[in-house]
Write a protein that holds these residues in place. Structure first.
Motif: not given
Ligand code: HEM
Ligand SMILES: [Cu+2]
Lengths: 296, 692
Positions: B165, B169, B614
């Motif tokens: 996650a 990003l 996320a």
């Protein structure tokens, strides 16, 4: 078009630089060209460390190729001791030698850390000049409280007389440095730090901020001019004759983020801007930053 | 408040690099848009390929929801390689800019350049190095201690997905908005809301927070696994050294990630809620951030380096056909390094203006770490002594490490001296130093690990020629790329500088650029190696599972190993457990009886938490309230729901274990043993003729 011309320009300056570098052997650069006792002491301390570190590392550099060659798989003549895993003698050596070297270096580090403490006044027969330094986005403001003058991106130092810089920042963390004179010191918002330096040779030295602080960082440079005491007085007097004053409006303008093309001089200083900036940032709300202003 | 704020927060068209490049066309913006486009295209290509091959189901059941430590390990390494690709491209771009920008602004805007070093540093540390070593540990450590899995398999999957996650990003920041320009260390107040009003630092905060939480959980998981899951007879002092370094790294993860999580969350409070932890005003102090960050940051470098030390110990002893010299010395040295690593953080800001006393103490503490590190290097040298050395690819990387790491050690001791650090702090000398530690001390180790353990994981060897080509690129490239930076640093060139006002930097910058290109070629060669090896995999198969005449237990099972690792948990009677078994002729013995084996069932909780994490990070970055609430609720909900699941394990019946195992034992018996001189020939099917 633009790109290709840049490349030819680059390759030309490259040729010039290679020959320059070969001829001068890195002359007039940072530590290679120390222009004051602080930088000189730092350089000799560096060489001492390298020397002692070679004591522990040379054996490896020498032994490794030998071992690799001699004990390569194909060399059936070399002895093979698959279960050999300890030797008291070697063990004592590989612990002992680093301990000895680190003890020596530790002692030296201790001594030199005290001797070259940036806060320690540099011993000299004349009292130090005090210069206040404010790091701004993306320029340096120098104030001479005794003479009541100020300049941006230019500082004048008397040769042979110690200088005490008092540092703060009007924006984010910065770090103040004149490589050929010696070490750096952080300039921190709301705080005051110190750096004592001395120039023993006249000349123009590059000074800069070493701590990244945004778009204009790469251009936040200044000139440190080391001149004779007489010339120093002359230059300060010349500055005092300048009409421009470092008043509240000018200060506010300076504190806006920008890059300057050439240094500025101020013949008079209103109040005590250095301590005012420190106090203001501590109180709060004192940052004057307009991110919209570009670097160039 | 504007229309649509409730739905999209601060998102608008300007967030897209394509729109920015359209409105303000320049080389710099086009590169940004190109990178964003590349990410989108690559993501789409993966999606299309998965759909066309109808691979979604296989991916979901076989990988994403799997709790098998081996698969989780492989997924970690895949993340690391994807992120390494990105960070290396950024590195080459920076090198090109710094070469082109001698006496010239170059082709990248200062803003773009600062994003490059910020993402390069952040990605390399948090999303390349950490996943890589966590992946290798995940794969190798449980096998080496003779366990069936880690102690908390579901937690392992959650760690993986949180890391993914965070990485996602950082990748999304290429396409939506912009990343931070504050470097990997994100010092306030520059990263505070006043000076960085955009979303950049928020991306940094949430990506790093996800990653630091994931690493804390991994550390706990690994430490408990080593304490609790060792095979009978596997005392601590019989563990392979890799397990010791894993243990120390795990302990460091447990204690060192916390200050980072705290620092990044405090920075978030400053930015989101008007707190004053790190501002100059209202009692805040930016140096508190520096302290917290490096309280994490210094142990972090040992988190990164210790696992590689373990890899080198395995590799050097295996390919010189010897037991490790000075095992106990190495263990104590590792422990000493782990403890000392918490006592030196201040060397990252000797220039803060503290007293000479404080500086001297931290300087000397730093040099002390040199002692155990030096001991290790000589222990490895003595392991080579009186061996029969085979110069395989992993061995070449290990040897290059020995030499190069010592150079980095010398410059490290230089930096540990406050008086000298005053001159080179923040300069390219420092950049050269930490790459000089991290590339040999981490990346070479991870590459050596993949070369060494790949056949175990996939059942076939990697192509040796391409491995060696890659090695030479890395080795030569490293020296070309980073030695000039030492000189530049001493000449007064500072890090994070997007243009140089000194024309004479050109030649050294050119050499550094050539080096970076060569390093990139080394990376490409690794990918080629992978492709070539997959193509010729039949020639390289090693089903018996011991292609290198290995010493530790991971070599005692088939390649690839069954889900449960060992049909029968081995009994350990000495260090170098498998080597001793081969010696005593009890390797590949037929068990008298088999038992049922319980293995963890697949679980979707990991991917769900990762996706929600996320989403939460993205929502917080862009101030999208509803999505943040949703993401957070899903995470909490998933954890609560999971706690009601009773049947978390699946039984593999003894009969099926027997069938599988006996088939493998028959294959072992039918496979001729090969001596070491034939190690790289197709005749090496993984049945080693023991050297000694
Ligand atoms: C392999 C080839 C690599 C090249 C060519 C390379 C190049 C660079 C360059 C040009 C910079 C910017 C220097 C500056 O500030 O002026 C940099 C910074 C950095 N690199 Fe690398 N690098 C490489 C690998 C790595 C690896 C393997 C790691 C870590 C595991 C790493 C971690 C970092 C970090 C932490 C920074 C500092 C970023 C910052 O200033 O905040 N690099 N690198
Ligand atoms: Cu450190």
């Amino acid at each position: 078009m633009r790109v290709s011309s840049r490349w030819t320009r680059n390759s030309r300056s490259l040729l010039a630089a290679v020959s320059g570098l070969l001829l001068s052997g890195c002359a007039d650069y940072g530590l290679f060209a120390a222009a004051g006792p602080v930088a000189e002491a730092q350089r000799s301390h560096l060489l001492l460390i390298v020397g002692w570190m070679l004591v522990v590392s040379l054996p490896l550099f020498v032994a490794l190729p030998f071992v690799l060659w001699r004990y390569r798989q194909r060399n059936r003549k070399a002895d093979y001791r698959p279960d050999w895993e300890f030797s008291r003698l070697l063990e004592t050596l590989i612990w002992g030698l680093p301990i000895v070297v680190v003890s020596v270096l530790g002692y030296e580090a201790w001594r030199q850390t005290y001797r070259l403490d940036p806060y320690r006044p540099i011993p000299a027969d004349r009292p130090p000049v005090e210069i206040q330094v404010v790091g701004m986005d993306w320029k340096w403001l120098f104030i001479y409280p005794a003479a009541g003058v100020a300049a941006v991106n230019e500082v004048i130092l008397p040769v042979g007389r110690p200088v005490r810089f008092r540092l703060t920042s009007a924006t984010v963390l910065q770090s103040f440095m004149i490589p050929r004179l010696g070490g750096q010191m952080y300039a921190m918002p709301g705080m005051v730090s110190q750096l004592n330096l001395i120039a023993t040779r006249a000349g123009e030295y590059r000074g800069l901020n070493t701590q990244f602080n945004g778009e204009g960082f790469a251009r936040q440079k200044f000139i440190a001019r080391a001149v004779s005491e007489a010339r120093y007085r002359q230059l300060l007097a010349g500055m005092a004759a300048t009409e421009a004053a470092l008043d509240a409006a000018t200060l506010a303008r300076l504190r806006r983020a920008s890059v300057l093309d050439s240094p500025l001089r101020f013949g008079s200083v209103d109040g005590d801007p250095f301590n005012a900036i420190v106090a203001q940032l501590r109180r709060g709300g004192g940052y004057a930053f307009t991110p919209a202003v570009g670097a160039r | 408040m504007e229309d649509g704020y409730w739905l999209l927060g601060r998102l608008d068209w300007q967030a897209l690099p394509f729109v920015r490049a359209w409105r303000h066309p320049s080389v710099s913006e086009w590169i940004g848009a190109g990178a964003g486009g590349l990410v989108v295209i690559a993501a789409l290509a993966v999606l299309v390929m998965l759909t066309r091959r109808k691979a979604w189901r296989r991916l979901w059941d076989g990988w994403l929801t799997s709790l098998d430590h081996k698969k989780i390990g492989i997924m970690y390494v895949v993340i690391a390689l994807v992120m390494l690709t990105r960070a290396l491209i950024e590195a080459v771009l920076m090198r090109m800019q710094q070469f082109a920008a001698v006496g010239d602004p170059g082709f990248l805007s200062p803003e773009h350049f600062s994003q490059l070093f910020s993402t390069h540093g952040t990605v390399m540390i948090f999303f390349m190095a950490m996943p890589f070593l966590t992946g290798i540990i995940n794969y190798v450590m449980p096998l080496q201690i003779g366990a069936r899995d880690v102690s908390f398999p579901l937690l392992n999957s959650i760690s993986l997905m949180l890391t993914a996650a965070g990485a996602a990003l950082v990748m999304i920041s290429l396409v939506v908005g912009q990343f931070s320009t504050g470097g990997w260390s994100a010092y306030p107040p520059y990263t505070g809301i006043q000076f960085s009003p955009g979303v950049g630092p928020d991306y940094w905060i949430w990506a790093v927070t996800l990653s630091s939480i994931a690493s804390t959980l991994s550390g706990l998981n690994f430490a408990v696994t080593i304490y609790k899951e060792r095979a009978p007879g596997m005392t601590l002092f019989r563990m392979p050294l890799f397990c010791w370094t894993t243990l120390c790294t795990s302990i460091l993860m447990i204690f060192a990630m916390a200050p980072l999580t705290v620092a990044s969350l405090m920075l978030a409070l400053d930015r989101y809620a008007g707190f004053h932890f790190f501002t100059a005003e209202a009692g805040g102090n930016l140096m508190n951030y520096a302290n917290l960050f490096w309280l994490f940051g210094h142990p972090e470098v040992y988190i990164l380096i210790l696992p590689a030390f373990g890899v080198y110990s395995s590799v050097i002893s295996t390919y010189s056909g010897k037991t490790l010299y000075g095992y106990k010395s190495l263990v104590y040295a590792t422990l000493a390094i782990a403890v000392l690593s918490f006592t030196v953080w201040l060397h990252h800001f000797f220039t803060m203006g503290q007293t000479a006393n404080v500086n001297a103490i931290f300087g000397i503490a730093t040099m002390l770490i040199g002692v155990p590190t030096g001991v290790k290097v000589y222990d490895w040298l003595l392991t080579l002594l009186r061996g029969r050395i085979r110069f395989t690819a992993p061995m070449l990387f290990s040897i290059m490490f020995l030499v190069t790491f010592v150079v980095g050690g010398i410059t490290g001791v230089i930096l540990a001296n406050p008086p000298v650090d005053f001159v080179v702090h923040n300069s390219l000398f420092l950049v050269a130093h930490f790459h000089n530690m991290l590339i040999p001390g981490l990346l070479f180790g991870m590459i050596a690990a993949t070369q060494h353990w790949f056949p175990k994981a996939f059942g076939f060897r990697l192509d040796e020629t391409w491995g060696k080509i890659s090695f030479w690129c890395w080795a030569v490239g490293f020296y070309l790329a980073f030695m000039p930076l030492y000189a530049l640093g001493l000449m007064g060139a500072m890090r994070r500088t997007s243009e140089w006002l000194r024309p004479d930097y050109s030649p050294l910058m050119l050499i550094a650029l050539l080096g970076a290109l060569l390093l990139f070629a080394g990376f490409v060669s690794l990918l080629v190696q992978l492709g070539v090896s997959v193509r010729h995999r039949d020639r390289y198969r090693v089903p018996v599972g011991d292609p290198w005449d290995g010493h530790s237990l991971e070599w005692a099972t088939s390649a690839p190993p069954p889900e449960y690792n060992f049909a029968l948990i081995p009994r350990v009677e000495a260090r170098d457990a498998f080597r001793q078994m081969k010696r005593r002729g009890i390797a590949y013995a037929r068990p008298e009886a088999y038992t049922d084996i319980a293995m963890p069932k697949n679980s979707a909780v990991g991917p769900i938490i990762g996706l929600a994490g996320a989403g939460l990070g993205f929502a917080l970055t862009w101030h999208i309230g509803w999505l943040a609430v949703l993401g957070f609720s899903v995470i909490v909900g998933a954890v609560i729901a999971r706690s009601f699941v009773r049947e978390t394990e699946r039984l593999i019946p003894a009969a099926s274990v027997r069938e599988h195992h006996e088939r493998w034992l028959d294959a072992v018996a039918a496979t001729p043993r090969v001596p070491r001189v034939q190690e790289l020939c197709p005749s090496n099917r993984g049945h080693a003729e023991p050297m000694a």
